[in-house]
Design a protein around this motif. Structure first.
Motif, PDB file in Angstrom:
ATOM      1  N   GLY A   1       0.825  -1.416  -0.002  1.00 40.14           N
ATOM      2  CA  GLY A   1       0.079  -0.085  -0.008  1.00 40.14           C
ATOM      3  C   GLY A   1       0.936   1.091  -0.077  1.00 40.14           C
ATOM      4  O   GLY A   1       0.554   2.201  -0.884  1.00 40.14           O
ATOM      5  N   GLN A   2       1.745   1.234   0.813  1.00 47.58           N
ATOM      6  CA  GLN A   2       2.566   2.249   0.895  1.00 47.58           C
ATOM      7  C   GLN A   2       3.573   2.663  -0.323  1.00 47.58           C
ATOM      8  O   GLN A   2       3.499   4.020  -0.965  1.00 47.58           O
ATOM      9  CB  GLN A   2       3.641   2.160   2.194  1.00 47.58           C
ATOM     10  CG  GLN A   2       2.969   2.614   3.455  1.00 47.58           C
ATOM     11  CD  GLN A   2       4.105   2.386   4.575  1.00 47.58           C
ATOM     12  OE1 GLN A   2       5.361   2.792   4.485  1.00 47.58           O
ATOM     13  NE2 GLN A   2       3.818   2.287   5.695  1.00 47.58           N
ATOM     14  N   MET A   3       4.212   1.439  -0.860  1.00 52.61           N
ATOM     15  CA  MET A   3       5.031   1.750  -2.096  1.00 52.61           C
ATOM     16  C   MET A   3       4.210   2.083  -3.275  1.00 52.61           C
ATOM     17  O   MET A   3       4.751   2.656  -4.519  1.00 52.61           O
ATOM     18  CB  MET A   3       5.901   0.624  -2.316  1.00 52.61           C
ATOM     19  CG  MET A   3       7.022   0.322  -1.253  1.00 52.61           C
ATOM     20  SD  MET A   3       8.049  -0.949  -1.296  1.00 52.61           S
ATOM     21  CE  MET A   3       9.131  -0.558  -2.706  1.00 52.61           C
TER      22      MET A   3
ATOM     23  N   PHE B   1      10.823  -3.803  -3.366  1.00 53.79           N
ATOM     24  CA  PHE B   1       9.783  -4.402  -2.478  1.00 53.79           C
ATOM     25  C   PHE B   1      10.343  -5.868  -1.946  1.00 53.79           C
ATOM     26  O   PHE B   1      10.893  -7.008  -2.927  1.00 53.79           O
ATOM     27  CB  PHE B   1       8.446  -4.595  -3.171  1.00 53.79           C
ATOM     28  CG  PHE B   1       7.297  -5.259  -2.468  1.00 53.79           C
ATOM     29  CD1 PHE B   1       6.347  -4.247  -1.992  1.00 53.79           C
ATOM     30  CD2 PHE B   1       7.195  -6.720  -1.933  1.00 53.79           C
ATOM     31  CE1 PHE B   1       5.546  -4.882  -1.241  1.00 53.79           C
ATOM     32  CE2 PHE B   1       6.071  -7.066  -1.182  1.00 53.79           C
ATOM     33  CZ  PHE B   1       5.285  -5.974  -0.854  1.00 53.79           C
ATOM     34  N   ASP B   2      10.299  -6.131  -0.715  1.00 59.77           N
ATOM     35  CA  ASP B   2      10.809  -7.468  -0.224  1.00 59.77           C
ATOM     36  C   ASP B   2      10.330  -7.790   1.204  1.00 59.77           C
ATOM     37  O   ASP B   2      10.748  -7.028   2.098  1.00 59.77           O
ATOM     38  CB  ASP B   2      12.358  -7.349  -0.167  1.00 59.77           C
ATOM     39  CG  ASP B   2      13.258  -8.682   0.077  1.00 59.77           C
ATOM     40  OD1 ASP B   2      12.496  -9.666  -0.025  1.00 59.77           O
ATOM     41  OD2 ASP B   2      14.472  -8.727   0.569  1.00 59.77           O
TER      42      ASP B   2
ATOM     43  N   SER C   1       9.495 -11.933  -2.409  1.00 57.63           N
ATOM     44  CA  SER C   1      10.603 -11.706  -2.262  1.00 57.63           C
ATOM     45  C   SER C   1      11.146 -11.022  -3.363  1.00 57.63           C
ATOM     46  O   SER C   1      10.718 -10.587  -4.582  1.00 57.63           O
ATOM     47  CB  SER C   1      11.169 -13.377  -2.420  1.00 57.63           C
ATOM     48  OG  SER C   1      10.393 -14.054  -3.561  1.00 57.63           O
ATOM     49  N   LEU C   2      12.617 -10.402  -3.312  1.00 57.48           N
ATOM     50  CA  LEU C   2      13.291  -9.725  -4.100  1.00 57.48           C
ATOM     51  C   LEU C   2      13.478 -10.342  -5.434  1.00 57.48           C
ATOM     52  O   LEU C   2      13.591  -9.588  -6.569  1.00 57.48           O
ATOM     53  CB  LEU C   2      14.443  -9.549  -3.522  1.00 57.48           C
ATOM     54  CG  LEU C   2      15.109  -8.040  -4.048  1.00 57.48           C
ATOM     55  CD1 LEU C   2      14.200  -6.850  -3.689  1.00 57.48           C
ATOM     56  CD2 LEU C   2      16.537  -7.769  -3.288  1.00 57.48           C
TER      57      LEU C   2
ATOM     58  N   SER D   1       8.891  -6.867  -6.844  1.00 56.88           N
ATOM     59  CA  SER D   1       9.932  -5.808  -6.915  1.00 56.88           C
ATOM     60  C   SER D   1      10.342  -5.514  -8.440  1.00 56.88           C
ATOM     61  O   SER D   1      10.869  -4.348  -8.626  1.00 56.88           O
ATOM     62  CB  SER D   1      11.258  -6.474  -6.464  1.00 56.88           C
ATOM     63  OG  SER D   1      11.597  -7.754  -6.828  1.00 56.88           O
ATOM     64  N   GLU D   2       9.602  -6.318  -9.382  1.00 60.92           N
ATOM     65  CA  GLU D   2       9.750  -6.178 -10.797  1.00 60.92           C
ATOM     66  C   GLU D   2       8.943  -4.821 -11.009  1.00 60.92           C
ATOM     67  O   GLU D   2       9.164  -4.220 -12.449  1.00 60.92           O
ATOM     68  CB  GLU D   2       9.426  -7.128 -11.439  1.00 60.92           C
ATOM     69  CG  GLU D   2      10.317  -8.450 -11.426  1.00 60.92           C
ATOM     70  CD  GLU D   2       9.805  -9.636 -12.162  1.00 60.92           C
ATOM     71  OE1 GLU D   2       9.256  -9.617 -13.195  1.00 60.92           O
ATOM     72  OE2 GLU D   2      10.103 -10.857 -11.635  1.00 60.92           O
ATOM     73  N   PHE D   3       7.917  -4.577 -10.095  1.00 63.56           N
ATOM     74  CA  PHE D   3       7.185  -3.472 -10.632  1.00 63.56           C
ATOM     75  C   PHE D   3       7.292  -2.339  -9.529  1.00 63.56           C
ATOM     76  O   PHE D   3       7.052  -1.053  -9.762  1.00 63.56           O
ATOM     77  CB  PHE D   3       5.582  -4.001 -10.285  1.00 63.56           C
ATOM     78  CG  PHE D   3       5.332  -5.068 -11.266  1.00 63.56           C
ATOM     79  CD1 PHE D   3       5.318  -5.101 -12.714  1.00 63.56           C
ATOM     80  CD2 PHE D   3       5.262  -6.207 -10.919  1.00 63.56           C
ATOM     81  CE1 PHE D   3       5.131  -5.947 -13.778  1.00 63.56           C
ATOM     82  CE2 PHE D   3       5.028  -7.564 -11.640  1.00 63.56           C
ATOM     83  CZ  PHE D   3       5.192  -7.430 -12.908  1.00 63.56           C
ATOM     84  N   LEU D   4       7.741  -2.606  -8.393  1.00 63.99           N
ATOM     85  CA  LEU D   4       7.853  -1.697  -7.089  1.00 63.99           C
ATOM     86  C   LEU D   4       9.305  -2.077  -6.517  1.00 63.99           C
ATOM     87  O   LEU D   4       9.384  -3.076  -5.752  1.00 63.99           O
ATOM     88  CB  LEU D   4       6.780  -1.932  -5.791  1.00 63.99           C
ATOM     89  CG  LEU D   4       5.465  -1.899  -6.412  1.00 63.99           C
ATOM     90  CD1 LEU D   4       4.713  -2.131  -5.110  1.00 63.99           C
ATOM     91  CD2 LEU D   4       5.223  -0.362  -6.891  1.00 63.99           C
TER      92      LEU D   4
END
Length: 329
Positions: free
Chosen positions: A179-181, A252-253, A232-233, A246-249
């Motif tokens: 939500g934050q990212m 993210f991990d 996961s990363l 993480s591919e979009f944000l």
């Protein structure tokens, strides 16, 4: 024969005494660990992923050492009951157990008070495994990938809900970080465990869910939910076709990680011995395969690295926990 020796050296009797004492000193310091059965405390109920993964590691350690590693389930209070049992055990190396993100990185911020000090009451020997979470959505939700989901949530703030296995879990915090990212607003619906949340996800009573990968991956392969991404990363070897968030944000991990935990005060020689034997177990092809079949990755670290990692995880997650409003008094 007289008990004489060259000047500056020990007498023969003293040398003999030192030689005879050496094995006892080694035993006292733990260089021969384990020389009897080891109790392994799992702070979670039997039958779940942590129980299965723990028993696989214990079985491999038993094979390597020739001593039994006996699993004892001491569940309650989100893992704190078992963690407290580990902390208050004798620091002799014969009571160890499962530590990890819940008791060592989340609990210090989530709980107003704890029966143990997560910073001082444990010897962290090294990592055991990491288990990513999976973001899955109800089949009726009009989002087939992460960018589409973000667009949908931005267009309808507060309309859509996500479930988790409980407030303050990695599953809840994954949603909070998302939500934050992504700059979106979702309604968090906490459950008492993953099973009831999965039922509601399939039925459409909640729109999406962050869950440990084994359960929701099975549902997705049965065509009951739509998997969007892992938390996961990097992508999971268990499901390489599913992208990482993480591919979009970027960055993210959020993963569930565990470590071998013992009471504070273990001799350094024993800690080094534990670490080396655990590494042998975790690097065995059989255990690597068994873990991957369950969605987990073996994860060995040095004692120094797991201590640093734990501290970094606590610092990273504390703001998320506070922002989420999760708090146990």
């Amino acid at each position: 024969m007289p008990d004489t020796a060259p000047p500056g050296s020990l007498p023969r009797r003293a040398l003999l005494a030192v030689a005879l004492a050496a094995p006892a000193v080694a035993r006292a310091q733990g260089a021969d660990w384990p020389n009897r059965p080891v109790r392994y405390i799992n702070p979670y109920p039997p039958g779940g992923p942590t129980d299965t993964l723990s028993r696989l590691w214990c079985a491999r350690m038993s094979e390597i050492t020739g001593q039994q590693f006996v699993v004892e389930n001491r569940s309650g209070s989100g893992g704190n009951v078992g963690a407290d049992a580990i902390a208050k055990s004798a620091p002799d190396g014969y009571t160890v157990g499962l530590g990890g993100i819940a008791s060592h990185a989340i609990a210090p911020t989530l709980y107003a008070s704890l029966p143990f000090d997560p910073h001082k009451d444990f010897t962290l020997v090294g990592g055991l495994w990491q288990l990513p979470n999976l973001l899955a959505v109800n089949l009726a939700l009009p989002a087939r990938d992460v960018p589409e989901l973000i667009a949908l949530l931005r267009a309808h703030p507060g309309k859509y809900s996500y479930g988790s296995a409980g407030s303050g879990t990695t599953l809840h915090l994954a949603g909070e970080m998302f939500g934050q990212m992504a700059g979106v607003e979702m309604v968090h619906v906490p459950y008492r465990g993953s099973a009831p949340a999965q039922l509601d996800l399939v039925a459409g009573r909640i729109h999406m869910m962050f869950d440990n990968i084994p359960g929701t991956l099975a549902l997705s392969r049965q065509g009951q939910v739509r998997p969007l991404a892992v938390t996961s990363l990097k992508r999971s070897p268990v499901a390489p076709d599913i992208p990482a968030i993480s591919e979009f944000l970027s960055g993210f991990d959020v993963v569930s990680w565990t470590c071998l935990s013992a009471p504070a005060g273990l001799p350094p020689v024993m800690v080094a011995r534990m670490s080396a034997l655990s590494r042998r177990a975790l690097e065995s092809e059989a255990l690597i395969k068994s873990y991957r079949d369950l969605g987990a990755e073996t994860w060995w670290t040095t004692p120094e690295d797991i201590a640093s990692f734990r501290a970094a995880q606590e610092a990273r997650l504390a703001p998320l926990i506070r922002a989420s409003g999760a708090r146990v008094d």
